[in-house]
Design an enzyme around this catalytic site. Sequence first.
Site, short mmCIF file in Angstrom:
data_model
loop_
_atom_site.label_atom_id
_atom_site.label_comp_id
_atom_site.label_asym_id
_atom_site.label_seq_id
_atom_site.Cartn_x
_atom_site.Cartn_y
_atom_site.Cartn_z
N HIS B 187 -2.29 4.59 42.27
CA HIS B 187 -1.97 4.83 40.85
C HIS B 187 -0.57 5.43 40.75
O HIS B 187 0.28 4.97 39.98
CB HIS B 187 -3.01 5.78 40.23
CG HIS B 187 -2.69 6.25 38.85
ND1 HIS B 187 -3.36 5.83 37.73
CD2 HIS B 187 -1.74 7.14 38.39
CE1 HIS B 187 -2.85 6.41 36.65
NE2 HIS B 187 -1.87 7.22 37.02
N GLU B 188 -0.33 6.47 41.56
CA GLU B 188 0.96 7.16 41.47
C GLU B 188 2.10 6.27 41.94
O GLU B 188 3.17 6.22 41.32
CB GLU B 188 0.91 8.46 42.27
CG GLU B 188 0.03 9.52 41.62
CD GLU B 188 0.42 9.82 40.19
OE1 GLU B 188 1.62 9.79 39.86
OE2 GLU B 188 -0.48 10.07 39.37
N HIS B 191 3.22 3.93 39.37
CA HIS B 191 4.19 4.45 38.39
C HIS B 191 5.62 4.15 38.86
O HIS B 191 6.50 3.91 38.04
CB HIS B 191 4.01 5.96 38.20
CG HIS B 191 2.89 6.32 37.25
ND1 HIS B 191 2.77 5.76 35.99
CD2 HIS B 191 1.85 7.19 37.37
CE1 HIS B 191 1.70 6.27 35.38
NE2 HIS B 191 1.12 7.13 36.20
N TYR B 202 6.84 6.16 28.27
CA TYR B 202 5.65 6.98 28.51
C TYR B 202 5.22 7.71 27.26
O TYR B 202 5.14 8.94 27.23
CB TYR B 202 5.96 7.94 29.66
CG TYR B 202 4.73 8.41 30.41
CD1 TYR B 202 3.92 7.52 31.10
CD2 TYR B 202 4.38 9.75 30.44
CE1 TYR B 202 2.81 7.94 31.80
CE2 TYR B 202 3.27 10.20 31.15
CZ TYR B 202 2.49 9.28 31.81
OH TYR B 202 1.38 9.71 32.52
N GLU B 211 0.03 3.89 31.98
CA GLU B 211 -1.11 4.50 32.66
C GLU B 211 -2.10 3.45 33.13
O GLU B 211 -2.64 3.52 34.24
CB GLU B 211 -1.81 5.48 31.72
CG GLU B 211 -1.24 6.88 31.76
CD GLU B 211 -1.31 7.44 33.17
OE1 GLU B 211 -2.38 7.41 33.77
OE2 GLU B 211 -0.27 7.90 33.67
N ASP B 284 -0.70 14.78 24.76
CA ASP B 284 -0.61 13.85 25.89
C ASP B 284 0.36 12.70 25.62
O ASP B 284 0.05 11.53 25.88
CB ASP B 284 -2.03 13.32 26.18
CG ASP B 284 -2.13 12.50 27.45
OD1 ASP B 284 -1.39 12.79 28.40
OD2 ASP B 284 -2.96 11.57 27.47
N HIS B 289 -3.03 9.15 28.53
CA HIS B 289 -4.17 9.14 29.45
C HIS B 289 -5.49 8.90 28.71
O HIS B 289 -6.55 8.87 29.32
CB HIS B 289 -4.28 10.46 30.21
CG HIS B 289 -3.18 10.72 31.17
ND1 HIS B 289 -2.04 11.40 30.82
CD2 HIS B 289 -3.02 10.36 32.47
CE1 HIS B 289 -1.24 11.48 31.86
NE2 HIS B 289 -1.80 10.86 32.88
ZN LIG Z 1 -0.57 8.18 35.77
#
Ligand SMILES: [Zn+2]
Lengths: 100, 374
Positions: B187-188, B191, B202, B211, B284, B289
């Site tokens: 996931h990271e 990005h 974002y 996301e 957020d 998210h």
């Molecule tokens: Zn993320």
Amino acid sequence: MRVTVVRSGGVAGMVLTAEVDDADLDTPAAAELTGLVDACEFVDGAPSAVADGFGYELSVARDDGSVARARFGQGAAPPGAGALAAWVLDGPHARRRMGR
Amino acid sequence: MSSGTLTVVNRCRCTIAPPSLLLAVAEQGDAETRDAALRTLLTSVALRSRRSSFGPTLRRFGLSPADLDFLPAQAPDTGPENTVYDVAGGEEQALPGRLVRGTTDPPTGDAAVDEAFDGAAATADFYREEFDRDSVDDRGLDLVSSVHFGQRYDNAFWTGDQMVYGDGGGGVFVPGGLTRAIDVIAHELTHGVTQFSAELEYRGQSGALNESFSDVFGILVKHRAEGIDAASANWLIGEDILEPSLGGALRNMIAPGTAYAGDDQPADMDAYVDLPADDDPRNDNGGVHINSGIPNRAFAEAARALGGDAWETLGPVWYEVLTGGELSRFADFEDCAALTVAVAGERYGGGSVEQDAVRGGWEAVKVRLRPDPR
Ligand SMILES: [Zn+2]
């Protein structure tokens, strides 16, 4: 004096709120908290520059009714704010709650 | 943090002379020098897996890509460097920390180090083998990870040029949880892929798409690594790494909003959470998210309907949408939906089961399907 820290984001995307009131603390802990609040600059910092970085809001409601607040992203805490946030979030004194 | 400060391992990228120089030698040297230069040149081409783009050069010497077949089919060390650092409780200013494992080093015995290493390698392998992507930036960016960030730090993140992992144990993640889940690592790193491709803003829906692409490729890396079938997958992101009192996972792609107590991801557009993208951390960035649950479920529904290996059925469709250059950095869900349907049609044919599945996924989450935007 009530100190509230909101931490959001991170890979989990959860909102964590931790709150501590010096009236509920023993004398040494209350003194520690007061020292950290006095050392904190309540100015906003840059929002997180990275996806999944934490976002913070730190607020202090004093007994005289005044409120001080700082919002900042992970890695951009104003002076003293990181230490205060960590003390509240990670220490044994705060009531913690998940959710917006 | 530049790779130049590392112990230099004898690898193609560091040791090959510039192609232009080798070309000059190959053209002007005597027979022996010419052969050596040519061989070196061809080796470097093969090692970098760029045979096709080297066609014109090969033709100058009367060769074709097939003439490279004398080289080992699987050349060693074709990927980027993969290095892990220990930042030993320090934070941003202390990154990356002390080098503790290099590309060719054996496991260290520190679980965080070894899991970060393996997760980065598996993710880079996934992108290279499935989509011919050369690391995060598609230009061979070295993989750098730092572990033991901060004190009981409950987060992992991509800084823009490296991975960072806290130890967890701060009340949200179990100790060691942040490096244990390969889908969280992927996931990271995704990005980073998004940063070097669609650059989705974002905030708001483009941020929720950012996301969601990270969750989609996060879960696909996990499915591929563990041989999980889309029809029987549980579609959980970050399973068993939260404090058990909080819940079982970070997100549930097939049933958004059910991963943990307090999970407020919507399962379709009727439940879309409209939050301002302001400086209030509770919002957020406009729910990036939160509303990511909607495109997450669209993907999971489509992949589950098809069954089998989702990284091979719909992975290429989502990858083409993310990296193909047509998805705007300000794209909303409808833009993304229209593109995935169009790309599925191009890849599998209009009216194919794959395209129908993609369309069905977006319909399930009540995202309106526009005609092909192109
Ligand atoms: Zn993320």
